[in-house]
Write a protein that holds these residues in place. Structure first.
Motif, PDB file in Angstrom:
ATOM      1  N   GLN A  28     -16.705  -0.910   0.429  1.00 33.87           N
ATOM      2  CA  GLN A  28     -15.504  -0.148   0.112  1.00 33.87           C
ATOM      3  C   GLN A  28     -14.367  -0.638   1.008  1.00 33.87           C
ATOM      4  OE1 GLN A  28     -15.795   4.182  -0.201  1.00 33.87           O
ATOM      5  NE2 GLN A  28     -18.022   4.029  -0.233  1.00 33.87           N
ATOM      6  N   VAL A  29     -13.164  -0.504   0.520  1.00 32.25           N
ATOM      7  CA  VAL A  29     -11.969  -0.834   1.302  1.00 32.25           C
ATOM      8  C   VAL A  29     -11.135   0.434   1.468  1.00 32.25           C
ATOM      9  CG1 VAL A  29      -9.742  -2.036   1.219  1.00 32.25           C
ATOM     10  CG2 VAL A  29     -11.849  -3.269   0.689  1.00 32.25           C
ATOM     11  N   GLU A  30     -10.747   0.719   2.689  1.00 32.12           N
ATOM     12  CA  GLU A  30      -9.839   1.836   2.871  1.00 32.12           C
ATOM     13  C   GLU A  30      -8.406   1.364   2.652  1.00 32.12           C
ATOM     14  OE1 GLU A  30      -9.574   3.494   6.795  1.00 32.12           O
ATOM     15  OE2 GLU A  30      -8.746   1.662   7.666  1.00 32.12           O
ATOM     16  N   VAL A  31      -7.617   2.227   2.023  1.00 32.11           N
ATOM     17  CA  VAL A  31      -6.169   2.055   2.045  1.00 32.11           C
ATOM     18  C   VAL A  31      -5.696   2.869   3.243  1.00 32.11           C
ATOM     19  CG1 VAL A  31      -3.997   2.502   0.858  1.00 32.11           C
ATOM     20  CG2 VAL A  31      -5.985   1.675  -0.420  1.00 32.11           C
ATOM     21  N   ASN A  32      -5.340   2.159   4.293  1.00 29.43           N
ATOM     22  CA  ASN A  32      -4.985   2.775   5.566  1.00 29.43           C
ATOM     23  C   ASN A  32      -3.491   3.081   5.548  1.00 29.43           C
ATOM     24  OD1 ASN A  32      -4.120   2.854   8.432  1.00 29.43           O
ATOM     25  ND2 ASN A  32      -6.274   2.375   8.843  1.00 29.43           N
ATOM     26  N   GLU A  84       1.849   8.715  -1.213  1.00 26.27           N
ATOM     27  CA  GLU A  84       2.404   7.403  -1.529  1.00 26.27           C
ATOM     28  C   GLU A  84       1.301   6.398  -1.872  1.00 26.27           C
ATOM     29  OE1 GLU A  84       5.255   9.246   1.546  1.00 26.27           O
ATOM     30  OE2 GLU A  84       3.134   9.302   1.058  1.00 26.27           O
ATOM     31  N   ALA A  85       0.205   6.447  -1.120  1.00 29.03           N
ATOM     32  CA  ALA A  85      -0.902   5.526  -1.376  1.00 29.03           C
ATOM     33  C   ALA A  85      -1.563   5.803  -2.721  1.00 29.03           C
ATOM     34  CB  ALA A  85      -1.933   5.620  -0.256  1.00 29.03           C
ATOM     35  N   LEU A  86      -1.758   7.070  -3.039  1.00 33.06           N
ATOM     36  CA  LEU A  86      -2.383   7.419  -4.312  1.00 33.06           C
ATOM     37  C   LEU A  86      -1.517   6.988  -5.491  1.00 33.06           C
ATOM     38  CD1 LEU A  86      -3.752  10.944  -3.347  1.00 33.06           C
ATOM     39  CD2 LEU A  86      -5.129   8.917  -3.852  1.00 33.06           C
ATOM     40  N   LEU A 123      -1.817   3.230  -5.842  1.00 26.42           N
ATOM     41  CA  LEU A 123      -3.093   2.855  -6.432  1.00 26.42           C
ATOM     42  C   LEU A 123      -3.093   3.102  -7.938  1.00 26.42           C
ATOM     43  CD1 LEU A 123      -5.526   4.204  -3.687  1.00 26.42           C
ATOM     44  CD2 LEU A 123      -5.238   1.809  -4.346  1.00 26.42           C
ATOM     45  N   ARG A 124      -2.526   4.214  -8.368  1.00 21.57           N
ATOM     46  CA  ARG A 124      -2.440   4.496  -9.803  1.00 21.57           C
ATOM     47  C   ARG A 124      -1.622   3.415 -10.509  1.00 21.57           C
ATOM     48  NH1 ARG A 124      -3.309   9.789 -11.847  1.00 21.57           N
ATOM     49  NH2 ARG A 124      -2.181   9.080 -13.701  1.00 21.57           N
ATOM     50  N   GLU A 125      -0.516   3.028  -9.892  1.00 19.70           N
ATOM     51  CA  GLU A 125       0.339   1.998 -10.485  1.00 19.70           C
ATOM     52  C   GLU A 125      -0.375   0.659 -10.577  1.00 19.70           C
ATOM     53  OE1 GLU A 125       3.825   1.984  -8.086  1.00 19.70           O
ATOM     54  OE2 GLU A 125       4.511   3.959  -8.793  1.00 19.70           O
ATOM     55  N   ALA A 126      -1.342   0.434  -9.672  1.00 18.98           N
ATOM     56  CA  ALA A 126      -2.101  -0.818  -9.672  1.00 18.98           C
ATOM     57  C   ALA A 126      -3.288  -0.780 -10.622  1.00 18.98           C
ATOM     58  CB  ALA A 126      -2.583  -1.124  -8.249  1.00 18.98           C
ATOM     59  N   PRO A 166     -11.493  11.290  -9.605  1.00 20.70           N
ATOM     60  CA  PRO A 166     -10.228  10.937 -10.251  1.00 20.70           C
ATOM     61  C   PRO A 166      -9.028  11.203  -9.355  1.00 20.70           C
ATOM     62  CG  PRO A 166     -11.642  12.154 -11.757  1.00 20.70           C
ATOM     63  CD  PRO A 166     -12.296  12.234 -10.425  1.00 20.70           C
ATOM     64  N   ILE A 167      -8.052  10.293  -9.419  1.00 20.75           N
ATOM     65  CA  ILE A 167      -6.806  10.484  -8.687  1.00 20.75           C
ATOM     66  C   ILE A 167      -5.975  11.521  -9.422  1.00 20.75           C
ATOM     67  CG2 ILE A 167      -4.630   9.406  -7.990  1.00 20.75           C
ATOM     68  CD1 ILE A 167      -6.171   6.776  -7.688  1.00 20.75           C
TER      69      ILE A 167
END
Length: 280
Positions: free
Chosen positions: A203-207, A252-254, A257-260, A277-278
């Motif tokens: 897994q990768v964290e979005v820090n 902002e991160a969520l 991520l949705r946009e990506a 789910p986001i």
């Protein structure tokens, strides 16, 4: 907003600025459903920012006290952020594997210079420039390749679940040499690194620690779509050292991520990692 979880945080057991219970209380006040502690694991030498081995029992005991006290109100988990330093000190060694932890974060903060001296490169950008010039003769490309080489070796050895602040050097390196992130050799290096993460299933964290102060995430947002295309599972963590910052940068991160293309993030519930789910 849902997705109120965090698994990267530091308390007074390392370089955090408050006790573990202060973080739990603030998490409750913010509506968090799942929260984890990840003190900087001991190194073979003392530092101002890592826990000592003689505090490990106290760390685990305090966690279990809090887990029992707040049962039914919030799910609490215990981990460590473990550095890859060298072959004898990294997340894969038996001493770390034998600890009763819920998860482990693998990170790189330290490099060796040509004299074999340990150099901390996880520093502010102006200090980073001084380090590159003073310890590495101004050879930024050498330092960047050294950094990613150590990250790749950490991936190979294993012993952890989550890649911590996956490309944290990108901000300092780009400050040192504007335009670096667009240089083909750099992009190829980073993409190879993420591809290896995908192959190995980490897994990768979005820090989000630097979101408000520096305007960036780790990993760099420009790679979010690439991570999605590789099928890499992600979670959002604040790497908080202060209780009041545990939710910093999460919305902002969520959204990014949705946009990506991401529709879910990883969360610990009932002791298992689940895709949730986001919800914005």
């Amino acid at each position: 907003m849902r997705n109120l979880t965090n698994y990267h945080s530091h308390s007074l057991f390392c370089d955090g600025r408050a006790g573990m219970e202060d973080f739990v209380r603030f998490a409750l006040s913010e509506g968090f459903t799942s929260y984890g502690f990840s003190s900087h694991a001991p190194l073979p030498f003392s530092t101002a920012w890592t826990m000592e081995w003689d505090r490990m029992d106290d760390y685990l005991s305090e966690f279990h006290r809090l887990k029992e006290k707040y049962a039914g109100r919030i799910e609490l988990y215990i981990g460590l952020e473990i550095d890859y330093l060298n072959e004898a000190s990294n997340p894969s060694i038996a001493r770390f594997r034998e600890l009763p932890l819920d998860y482990r974060i693998g990170s790189v903060h330290l490099l060796y210079n040509d004299k074999g001296e340990v150099v901390d490169v996880d520093v502010p950008a102006d200090t980073f420039k001084t380090i590159i010039d003073g310890h590495f003769c101004g050879d930024l490309e050498h330092v960047v390749r050294l950094y990613y080489g150590r990250l790749m070796r950490m991936l190979e050895l294993g012993g952890f679940d989550i890649v911590g602040h996956a490309d944290k050097m990108h901000y300092n390196a780009a400050c040192y040499r504007p335009g670096l992130l667009d240089e083909p050799w750099y992009d190829e290096l980073v993409r190879a690194y993420f591809a290896d993460i995908a192959r190995r299933g980490y897994q990768v964290e979005v820090n989000t620690k630097a979101c408000h102060d520096l305007g960036t995430f780790y990993p760099n947002e420009r790679y979010f779509s690439y991570l999605h295309d590789l099928g890499i599972r992600v979670q959002v963590n604040s790497d908080s050292h202060y209780p009041e910052r545990i939710n910093s940068g999460r919305p902002e991160a969520l959204r990014a991520l949705r946009e990506a293309g991401y529709e879910s993030v990883m969360e610990l519930h009932g002791g298992e990692w689940r895709e949730i789910p986001i919800v914005l």
